[in-house]
Enzyme design. Structure first.
Site, PDB file in Angstrom:
ATOM      1  CE  LYS A   1      -4.318  26.373  -5.977  1.00  0.00           C
ATOM      2  NZ  LYS A   1      -3.709  27.380  -5.134  1.00  0.00           N
TER       3      LYS A   1
ATOM      4  CD  GLU B   1      -2.903   1.265   2.145  1.00  0.00           C
ATOM      5  OE1 GLU B   1      -3.528   2.310   2.489  1.00  0.00           O
ATOM      6  OE2 GLU B   1      -3.130   0.039   2.783  1.00  0.00           O
TER       7      GLU B   1
ATOM      8  CD  GLU C   1       1.713   8.448   4.504  1.00  0.00           C
ATOM      9  OE1 GLU C   1       1.789   9.955   4.533  1.00  0.00           O
ATOM     10  OE2 GLU C   1       0.836   8.037   3.604  1.00  0.00           O
TER      11      GLU C   1
ATOM     12  CG  ASP D   1       8.489   8.602  -3.671  1.00  0.00           C
ATOM     13  OD1 ASP D   1       7.522   7.737  -3.890  1.00  0.00           O
ATOM     14  OD2 ASP D   1       9.018   9.546  -4.167  1.00  0.00           O
TER      15      ASP D   1
ATOM     16  CG  ASP E   1     -12.283  12.393  -2.004  1.00  0.00           C
ATOM     17  OD1 ASP E   1     -11.265  12.097  -2.260  1.00  0.00           O
ATOM     18  OD2 ASP E   1     -12.689  13.395  -1.195  1.00  0.00           O
TER      19      ASP E   1
ATOM     20  CG  ASP F   1      -1.607  14.479  -0.713  1.00  0.00           C
ATOM     21  OD1 ASP F   1      -2.534  14.266  -0.095  1.00  0.00           O
ATOM     22  OD2 ASP F   1      -0.356  14.553  -0.323  1.00  0.00           O
TER      23      ASP F   1
END
Length: 242
Positions: free
Chosen positions: A149, A71, A96, A123, A181, A145
């Protein structure tokens, strides 16, 4: 959340790290003493050894795991811990960059005595680069994330090179699973995975990508997104056989 969301210029103990720069926060509010103690005591015992990883992820575990799952960007670790607890015969790798997220997961590792979990603060691409071909059964990327933009989108972890690495390390019949989402990131991911002929999108009807897969473990981030009116999407891609 946040596989591509933190700048990892220090490791968990504060020492300089040679790993590639990633964007965003490396840590949040000050850690509690118990969290700092777990980082000092538990993380070194279960930290992913990137050099040993070259021999295959099974080498990180005392007994050969039934399957190995990665994960990338596990956030607070709810999903990863739930998988590890429900499949004690399998091996799980978690990466993470956000220090506080690692600290949260270590609490669960201690509480449930999760012996089948190996972690790295850093990473996920560094792990992928060292894995042998066809050495993973599944890779999860959940709520990365979004960098919404236009000028930020180059920071998104999902790109053609990332998808090619997934195709290399996932065994035939294994899966890449993605959840978000943010509709724009869902479309972005489809546009980068579908051209890769090594992957087959497993959706058969419209509702498939709006329904979580079997065994899904909801995260706190997803619960917040739903409360705020955002609708998650769940994508499954199977690695085609040779």
């Amino acid at each position: 959340m946040s596989p591509d969301g933190a700048s990892d210029d220090q490791n968990a103990t504060g020492a300089a790290s040679p790993r590639r720069k990633i964007f965003g926060r490396a840590k949040g509010k000050a850690l509690r003493p118990a969290q700092s103690q777990r980082l000092a005591d538990i993380l070194p015992r279960i930290e992913i050894d990137l050099e040993r990883l070259k021999a295959g992820p099974a080498a990180l575990f005392p007994a050969a795991p039934k399957r190995v799952v990665l994960e990338i960007g596990f956030g607070g670790g709810e999903h990863l811990a739930a998988m590890a607890k429900s499949e004690p015969e399998s091996g799980f790798l978690g990466v993470e960059p956000f220090l506080n997220g690692v600290a949260k997961l270590l609490r669960q590792v201690e509480a449930d005595n999760l012996q089948n979990l190996r972690l790295l603060r850093g990473d996920g691409r560094e792990v992928l680069a060292r894995l042998p071909d066809a050495s993973l059964d599944a890779v999860y990327l959940l709520y990365p994330d979004p960098w919404p933009k236009r000028r930020q989108r180059k920071r998104r972890i999902v790109d053609a090179a990332f998808v090619a690495e997934l195709a290399r390390v996932i065994r035939p019949g294994g899966e890449f699973r993605f959840a978000s989402d943010i509709d724009d990131y869902v479309g972005w991911t489809l546009a980068r995975v579908l051209p890769n002929r090594d992957f087959q999108w497993l959706a058969r009807k419209d509702a498939d990508w709006r329904e979580p897969w079997a065994g899904w473990h909801r995260t706190r981030y997803e619960a917040k997104a739903i409360r705020e009116g955002r609708v998650p999407s769940y994508l499954r891609f199977m690695k085609r056989g040779a």
